[in-house]
Design a protein around this motif. Sequence first.
Motif, mmCIF file in Angstrom:
data_model
loop_
_atom_site.group_PDB
_atom_site.id
_atom_site.type_symbol
_atom_site.label_atom_id
_atom_site.label_comp_id
_atom_site.label_asym_id
_atom_site.label_seq_id
_atom_site.Cartn_x
_atom_site.Cartn_y
_atom_site.Cartn_z
ATOM 1 N N ALA A 95 -29.950 46.834 -28.358
ATOM 2 C CA ALA A 95 -29.928 46.929 -29.816
ATOM 3 C C ALA A 95 -30.027 45.504 -30.354
ATOM 4 N N ILE A 96 -30.863 45.280 -31.348
ATOM 5 C CA ILE A 96 -30.996 43.962 -31.962
ATOM 6 C C ILE A 96 -30.358 44.023 -33.335
ATOM 7 N N LEU A 97 -29.403 43.107 -33.575
ATOM 8 C CA LEU A 97 -28.638 43.093 -34.815
ATOM 9 C C LEU A 97 -28.842 41.801 -35.576
ATOM 10 N N SER A 98 -28.726 41.897 -36.883
ATOM 11 C CA SER A 98 -28.700 40.717 -37.737
ATOM 12 C C SER A 98 -27.257 40.539 -38.189
ATOM 13 N N THR A 99 -26.624 39.471 -37.735
ATOM 14 C CA THR A 99 -25.215 39.225 -38.044
ATOM 15 C C THR A 99 -25.088 37.968 -38.898
ATOM 16 N N SER A 100 -23.855 37.652 -39.266
ATOM 17 C CA SER A 100 -23.609 36.429 -40.035
ATOM 18 C C SER A 100 -23.856 35.179 -39.191
ATOM 19 N N GLN A 101 -23.888 35.323 -37.865
ATOM 20 C CA GLN A 101 -24.137 34.208 -36.953
ATOM 21 C C GLN A 101 -25.607 34.134 -36.522
ATOM 22 N N GLY A 102 -26.438 35.022 -37.075
ATOM 23 C CA GLY A 102 -27.852 35.037 -36.728
ATOM 24 C C GLY A 102 -28.246 36.336 -36.066
ATOM 25 N N ILE A 103 -29.476 36.397 -35.596
ATOM 26 C CA ILE A 103 -29.988 37.607 -34.951
ATOM 27 C C ILE A 103 -29.644 37.546 -33.475
ATOM 28 N N MET A 104 -29.065 38.653 -32.965
ATOM 29 C CA MET A 104 -28.623 38.688 -31.566
ATOM 30 C C MET A 104 -28.631 40.114 -31.044
ATOM 31 N N THR A 105 -28.408 40.252 -29.754
ATOM 32 C CA THR A 105 -28.339 41.576 -29.137
ATOM 33 C C THR A 105 -26.987 42.205 -29.424
ATOM 34 N N GLY A 106 -26.915 43.506 -29.205
ATOM 35 C CA GLY A 106 -25.662 44.222 -29.417
ATOM 36 C C GLY A 106 -24.557 43.740 -28.494
ATOM 37 N N SER A 107 -24.894 43.413 -27.254
ATOM 38 C CA SER A 107 -23.876 42.948 -26.307
ATOM 39 C C SER A 107 -23.325 41.574 -26.704
ATOM 40 N N GLN A 108 -24.199 40.690 -27.215
ATOM 41 C CA GLN A 108 -23.725 39.385 -27.693
ATOM 42 C C GLN A 108 -22.808 39.556 -28.897
ATOM 43 N N ALA A 109 -23.166 40.464 -29.806
ATOM 44 C CA ALA A 109 -22.349 40.713 -30.996
ATOM 45 C C ALA A 109 -20.995 41.295 -30.599
ATOM 46 N N ARG A 110 -20.972 42.176 -29.576
ATOM 47 C CA ARG A 110 -19.709 42.732 -29.102
ATOM 48 C C ARG A 110 -18.799 41.640 -28.549
ATOM 49 N N LYS A 111 -19.369 40.697 -27.787
ATOM 50 C CA LYS A 111 -18.582 39.605 -27.206
ATOM 51 C C LYS A 111 -18.010 38.696 -28.290
ATOM 52 N N LEU A 112 -18.782 38.480 -29.362
ATOM 53 C CA LEU A 112 -18.345 37.607 -30.447
ATOM 54 C C LEU A 112 -17.560 38.345 -31.529
ATOM 55 N N ASN A 113 -17.315 39.650 -31.322
ATOM 56 C CA ASN A 113 -16.611 40.485 -32.305
ATOM 57 C C ASN A 113 -17.265 40.432 -33.673
ATOM 58 N N LEU A 114 -18.581 40.650 -33.705
ATOM 59 C CA LEU A 114 -19.335 40.634 -34.954
ATOM 60 C C LEU A 114 -20.017 41.973 -35.176
ATOM 61 N N GLY A 115 -20.074 42.380 -36.417
ATOM 62 C CA GLY A 115 -20.863 43.538 -36.810
ATOM 63 C C GLY A 115 -22.066 43.041 -37.572
ATOM 64 N N GLY A 116 -22.921 43.947 -38.003
ATOM 65 C CA GLY A 116 -24.072 43.527 -38.782
ATOM 66 C C GLY A 116 -25.069 44.643 -38.977
ATOM 67 N N GLU A 117 -26.259 44.270 -39.435
ATOM 68 C CA GLU A 117 -27.315 45.240 -39.671
ATOM 69 C C GLU A 117 -28.050 45.525 -38.362
ATOM 70 N N VAL A 118 -28.192 46.789 -38.017
ATOM 71 C CA VAL A 118 -28.875 47.182 -36.797
ATOM 72 C C VAL A 118 -30.376 47.214 -37.092
ATOM 73 N N LEU A 119 -31.101 46.224 -36.598
ATOM 74 C CA LEU A 119 -32.531 46.112 -36.893
ATOM 75 C C LEU A 119 -33.355 47.108 -36.101
ATOM 76 N N CYS A 120 -33.193 47.122 -34.773
ATOM 77 C CA CYS A 120 -34.028 47.997 -33.946
ATOM 78 C C CYS A 120 -33.402 48.212 -32.571
ATOM 79 N N TYR A 121 -33.954 49.204 -31.868
ATOM 80 C CA TYR A 121 -33.616 49.475 -30.474
ATOM 81 C C TYR A 121 -34.850 49.203 -29.638
ATOM 82 N N VAL A 122 -34.641 48.634 -28.453
ATOM 83 C CA VAL A 122 -35.738 48.396 -27.506
ATOM 84 C C VAL A 122 -35.276 48.903 -26.151
ATOM 85 N N TRP A 123 -36.117 49.691 -25.484
ATOM 86 C CA TRP A 123 -35.791 50.152 -24.141
ATOM 87 C C TRP A 123 -37.035 50.231 -23.290
#
Length: 132
Positions: A104-132
């Motif tokens: 999952a690619i998210l746009s957070t307050s810390q920039g654009i990152m993957t869902g796993s990176q956002a989970r590690k940094l305890n950040l939420g944000g806008e879910v841009l897209c899914y890639v598989w």
Amino acid sequence: MNSTDPIADMLTRIRNANMARHRELTLPSSRIKREIARILTEEGFIEAFSTSQDGVQEMLNVRLKYVEGRTPVVSGLKRISKPGLRVYARKTEIPRVLGGLGTAILSTSQGIMTGSQARKLNLGGEVLCYVW
């Protein structure tokens, strides 16, 4: 040409190029598209990307990746948050794509990152897209 949703346009171009078995594709560049391409490269979905100047417009050149030269590595791309319906996720609600096989690619307050990176940094944000 103006596009109301440039991210969806980028994902569609990648999807179409994969189905046509193209090695490279070129699309108009923007900061958010470069960040999505960076994430796709880091996660191993595309080979590489670069930018070039085409007159006034900056272009993004994406080199697609194939398994054994025939099967595309990217089997699916889905735009989640659209201009007409934004989708946000709290830090505890970040979706897992295909049980962790996708990204999952998210746009957070810390920039654009993957869902796993956002989970590690305890950040939420806008879910841009899914890639598989």
